[in-house]
Every structure is written in structure tokens, then in C-alpha cells.
Scaffold this motif. Structure first.
Motif, PDB file in Angstrom:
ATOM      1  N   GLU A  83      44.602  41.208  41.278  1.00  0.00           N
ATOM      2  CA  GLU A  83      44.268  41.723  42.266  1.00  0.00           C
ATOM      3  C   GLU A  83      43.240  42.935  41.861  1.00  0.00           C
ATOM      4  O   GLU A  83      42.779  43.312  43.051  1.00  0.00           O
ATOM      5  N   THR A  84      43.025  43.514  40.929  1.00  0.00           N
ATOM      6  CA  THR A  84      41.999  44.222  40.215  1.00  0.00           C
ATOM      7  C   THR A  84      40.993  44.322  40.727  1.00  0.00           C
ATOM      8  O   THR A  84      39.915  43.985  41.660  1.00  0.00           O
ATOM      9  N   GLN A  85      40.511  42.657  40.156  1.00  0.00           N
ATOM     10  CA  GLN A  85      38.982  41.854  39.814  1.00  0.00           C
ATOM     11  C   GLN A  85      38.630  41.301  42.333  1.00  0.00           C
ATOM     12  O   GLN A  85      37.809  42.073  42.781  1.00  0.00           O
ATOM     13  N   VAL A  86      39.676  41.362  43.110  1.00  0.00           N
ATOM     14  CA  VAL A  86      39.794  40.853  43.877  1.00  0.00           C
ATOM     15  C   VAL A  86      39.588  42.758  45.031  1.00  0.00           C
ATOM     16  O   VAL A  86      38.054  42.496  45.215  1.00  0.00           O
ATOM     17  N   LEU A  87      40.145  42.981  44.730  1.00  0.00           N
ATOM     18  CA  LEU A  87      39.602  44.974  45.185  1.00  0.00           C
ATOM     19  C   LEU A  87      38.459  45.370  44.521  1.00  0.00           C
ATOM     20  O   LEU A  87      37.187  45.486  45.671  1.00  0.00           O
ATOM     21  N   ALA A  88      37.456  45.354  43.541  1.00  0.00           N
ATOM     22  CA  ALA A  88      36.512  45.190  43.008  1.00  0.00           C
ATOM     23  C   ALA A  88      35.409  44.881  43.945  1.00  0.00           C
ATOM     24  O   ALA A  88      34.521  45.143  44.579  1.00  0.00           O
ATOM     25  N   GLY A  89      35.526  43.114  44.064  1.00  0.00           N
ATOM     26  CA  GLY A  89      34.701  41.858  44.750  1.00  0.00           C
ATOM     27  C   GLY A  89      34.854  42.648  46.736  1.00  0.00           C
ATOM     28  O   GLY A  89      33.514  43.158  47.433  1.00  0.00           O
ATOM     29  N   ILE A  90      36.439  43.547  46.911  1.00  0.00           N
ATOM     30  CA  ILE A  90      35.983  43.950  48.643  1.00  0.00           C
ATOM     31  C   ILE A  90      35.348  45.302  48.161  1.00  0.00           C
ATOM     32  O   ILE A  90      34.254  45.296  49.586  1.00  0.00           O
ATOM     33  N   ALA A  91      34.955  46.202  47.651  1.00  0.00           N
ATOM     34  CA  ALA A  91      34.593  47.829  47.335  1.00  0.00           C
ATOM     35  C   ALA A  91      32.650  47.247  47.338  1.00  0.00           C
ATOM     36  O   ALA A  91      32.074  47.955  47.734  1.00  0.00           O
ATOM     37  N   MET A  92      32.824  45.840  46.599  1.00  0.00           N
ATOM     38  CA  MET A  92      31.282  45.541  46.707  1.00  0.00           C
ATOM     39  C   MET A  92      30.352  44.677  47.729  1.00  0.00           C
ATOM     40  O   MET A  92      29.511  44.611  47.392  1.00  0.00           O
ATOM     41  N   GLY A  93      31.421  45.275  48.820  1.00  0.00           N
ATOM     42  CA  GLY A  93      30.825  44.368  50.352  1.00  0.00           C
ATOM     43  C   GLY A  93      31.090  43.227  49.987  1.00  0.00           C
ATOM     44  O   GLY A  93      30.517  41.926  51.068  1.00  0.00           O
ATOM     45  N   ARG A  94      31.700  42.480  49.140  1.00  0.00           N
ATOM     46  CA  ARG A  94      31.349  40.278  50.086  1.00  0.00           C
ATOM     47  C   ARG A  94      32.732  40.454  50.678  1.00  0.00           C
ATOM     48  O   ARG A  94      33.998  41.339  50.132  1.00  0.00           O
ATOM     49  N   SER A  95      32.439  39.715  51.213  1.00  0.00           N
ATOM     50  CA  SER A  95      33.877  38.459  51.522  1.00  0.00           C
ATOM     51  C   SER A  95      34.344  37.796  51.325  1.00  0.00           C
ATOM     52  O   SER A  95      34.304  37.333  49.921  1.00  0.00           O
ATOM     53  N   ASN A  96      35.665  37.040  51.669  1.00  0.00           N
ATOM     54  CA  ASN A  96      36.696  36.059  50.760  1.00  0.00           C
ATOM     55  C   ASN A  96      35.922  35.449  50.835  1.00  0.00           C
ATOM     56  O   ASN A  96      36.186  34.788  49.311  1.00  0.00           O
ATOM     57  N   GLN A  97      35.501  34.460  51.401  1.00  0.00           N
ATOM     58  CA  GLN A  97      34.472  33.665  50.468  1.00  0.00           C
ATOM     59  C   GLN A  97      33.216  33.597  49.020  1.00  0.00           C
ATOM     60  O   GLN A  97      33.858  32.919  48.224  1.00  0.00           O
ATOM     61  N   GLU A  98      33.149  34.877  49.261  1.00  0.00           N
ATOM     62  CA  GLU A  98      31.840  34.513  48.577  1.00  0.00           C
ATOM     63  C   GLU A  98      32.741  35.083  47.186  1.00  0.00           C
ATOM     64  O   GLU A  98      32.620  35.032  45.888  1.00  0.00           O
ATOM     65  N   ILE A  99      34.096  35.873  47.134  1.00  0.00           N
ATOM     66  CA  ILE A  99      34.857  36.675  46.449  1.00  0.00           C
ATOM     67  C   ILE A  99      35.536  35.385  45.558  1.00  0.00           C
ATOM     68  O   ILE A  99      35.734  35.290  44.537  1.00  0.00           O
ATOM     69  N   ALA A 100      36.137  34.401  46.131  1.00  0.00           N
ATOM     70  CA  ALA A 100      36.899  33.259  45.839  1.00  0.00           C
ATOM     71  C   ALA A 100      35.870  32.001  44.805  1.00  0.00           C
ATOM     72  O   ALA A 100      36.026  31.233  44.040  1.00  0.00           O
ATOM     73  N   HIS A 101      33.949  32.160  45.448  1.00  0.00           N
ATOM     74  CA  HIS A 101      33.349  31.701  44.794  1.00  0.00           C
ATOM     75  C   HIS A 101      33.289  32.314  43.259  1.00  0.00           C
ATOM     76  O   HIS A 101      33.150  31.397  42.149  1.00  0.00           O
ATOM     77  N   GLU A 102      33.705  32.799  43.291  1.00  0.00           N
ATOM     78  CA  GLU A 102      33.117  34.299  41.628  1.00  0.00           C
ATOM     79  C   GLU A 102      34.147  34.069  40.756  1.00  0.00           C
ATOM     80  O   GLU A 102      33.972  33.585  39.985  1.00  0.00           O
ATOM     81  N   LEU A 103      35.745  33.749  41.379  1.00  0.00           N
ATOM     82  CA  LEU A 103      36.695  33.491  40.978  1.00  0.00           C
ATOM     83  C   LEU A 103      37.556  32.698  40.992  1.00  0.00           C
ATOM     84  O   LEU A 103      38.258  32.155  39.573  1.00  0.00           O
ATOM     85  N   HIS A 104      36.879  31.312  41.096  1.00  0.00           N
ATOM     86  CA  HIS A 104      36.792  30.396  41.292  1.00  0.00           C
ATOM     87  C   HIS A 104      38.366  29.817  41.945  1.00  0.00           C
ATOM     88  O   HIS A 104      39.189  29.188  41.026  1.00  0.00           O
TER      89      HIS A 104
END
Length: 255
Positions: free
Chosen positions: A160-181
Motif C-alpha cells: 500500500e505504501t508503494q501504491v501511495l508513492a505512485g499516486i503521489a508521483m502522479g501515476r495512474s492506476n495502470q502505470e502503478i500496476a505496470h511498475e509493481l507487476h
């Protein structure tokens, strides 16, 4: 209708001419389709339930926005407030009620379509004139945030912390999903749990908390860019990344 999937939008405003004007402006974008428009009220809520638009553009009617943002069996649409009054109270009231975007009715067609594309993929969009005010007035967070950011963030799991960091860096759900596999649906579930644990109304507030807590730093935020032109009918839109002016808002508000 084009031969590729379009983003479905609904307009809610008490002025017929306003709805007509924005319907025309949005209709010129090949990747956007206005599926309904209505005045503020129960009929508009019924149409949202019936048509399931991905984004709703609405005047600054806070009680209506709260009802629209309430979770139900189906995911709530992204909400963009369109108002002619650029006051701090309108901005903060809209965000508290659950909006993910805020535009003045004098916004350009490019800003309007960029806002819809950004909010449709889970990002947020503010007109540039309001961005600085949001950063300077972090007290838009609700009363439960009186506890320290560190204590609040400690309630999150590692993922959840990784996802929150992605949100804070302006990434969409799809982009976060790609980064976290993982899948976008998994990220969406994480986002819901993050908001519940932090007692926040939407990802915009979560992004601001993450930046202010030091979870991400300004050097990690995306840089503003002019963005590519609107997609043409001959090629599908790329919903995985907010376009145009959204890049500026991401860079300056960490959304």
C-alpha cells in the motif's frame, strides 16, 4: 461513432446554455463522448446510475457532489467541478466533497479535454491558477488527519505504501500496476484501502499527504511538459497517461 473505445462523459449544470456549450466542445474530441446531460438534482443522479459515465462534469454543488461520490456497487465516476468562481472556498469545498478535478468555466478546450482524460484514468486535474492555493492550504484534510502523518502512514502495508508513492508521483492506476507487476484492478483495491485507512476522501488528498510526510520528494515528481496533441480518430487514445495540461498539474501538485 469512432471504431475505438471512447471515454464517456456526463454534464450536470443548471444552465442549459452552459451544458450545450461544453457538450459541443467535448464533442469535437474524437476520444470523448457525452452520453447525457441534466440539471443538478435527483434526475441527474438517476442518469449517472443508468449511463455509468466515467467522468461527470458538474457545477460547484457540494451536496450533489457528495452524493455522486458515495461508493455503491459500481465505482463512482471521476468528478470534475466546473465553476465560474475561482475562490479558495469553492476549490476546497469541491475537493472535500469528493471531486478529483477543478476547472473554471473560462478554461480552454484543451484544458477541458485534458482534465477529462486525466480524471478518467484516476489522476487529478486542477486549473493552473488554483494549483498554488491547494499546496499552500493543506488544511483541506479532514479532522481525522490531526494525528501525525507518520502514525497514519504506519497503518499501511508495504504494498500500500508503494501504491501511495505512485499516486503521489502522479501515476495512474495502470502505470502503478505496470511498475509493481500487478493488475490495475489490484491497484484500485489498494487505493480504496489506502483511502479508508488514512480516512481521506480521494487520491488527491492522499497525494498531498504523501508529499508533506516526506514519502516522496520534489526531485521525484514528474516535470511539466506541453504534452502531445489530442488523439486523432485514426488511432486509439492512450488512457494510461494523463495528457496535456495534466502534466503541469502533476508536477506542481504531486497528483
Amino acid at each position: 461513432m469512432d471504431d475505438f473505445s471512447t471515454l464517456e462523459v456526463m454534464l450536470v449544470d443548471n444552465e442549459d446554455l452552459v451544458r450545450r456549450g461544453f457538450r459541443q466542445a467535448l464533442g469535437e474530441a474524437p476520444d470523448l463522448t457525452v452520453v447525457a446531460d441534466a440539471r443538478v438534482g435527483d434526475e441527474a443522479l438517476r442518469l449517472v446510475e443508468l449511463r455509468r459515465p466515467q467522468v461527470v462534469l458538474v457545477d460547484a454543488e457540494y451536496e450533489f457532489i457528495r452524493k455522486l461520490a458515495q461508493p455503491s456497487e459500481a465505482a463512482a465516476p471521476g468528478i470534475i467541478v466546473l465553476t465560474s468562481i475561482g475562490l479558495d472556498s469553492h476549490l476546497f469545498g469541491s475537493l472535500k466533497a469528493g471531486a478529483s478535478g477543478f476547472l473554471l468555466k473560462s478554461a480552454s478546450q484543451e484544458e477541458l479535454t485534458s482534465a477529462v482524460r486525466a480524471v478518467a484514468v484516476g489522476a487529478a486535474f486542477l486549473c493552473p491558477t488554483m494549483t498554488r492555493r491547494l499546496i499552500d492550504r493543506f488544511e483541506i484534510l479532514p479532522p481525522p488527519q490531526e494525528r501525525s502523518h507518520a502514525v497514519a502512514l504506519a497503518a499501511l502495508s508495504g504494498r500500500e505504501t508503494q501504491v501511495l508513492a505512485g499516486i503521489a508521483m502522479g501515476r495512474s492506476n495502470q502505470e502503478i500496476a505496470h511498475e509493481l507487476h500487478v493488475t490495475a484492478a489490484t491497484v484500485k483495491s489498494h487505493v480504496s484501502r489506502i483511502l479508508a485507512k488514512l480516512e481521506l476522501p480521494n487520491r488527491m488528498h492522499a497525494a498531498l499527504m504523501a508529499q508533506r510526510s516526506g514519502l516522496v520528494h520534489s526531485s521525484q515528481l514528474p516535470q511539466a511538459s506541453a504534452g502531445p496533441p489530442a488523439p486523432q480518430a485514426s488511432s486509439p487514445p492512450a488512457p494510461s497517461r494523463a495528457r496535456g495540461q495534466a502534466g503541469l498539474v502533476k508536477a506542481r501538485t504531486t497528483l
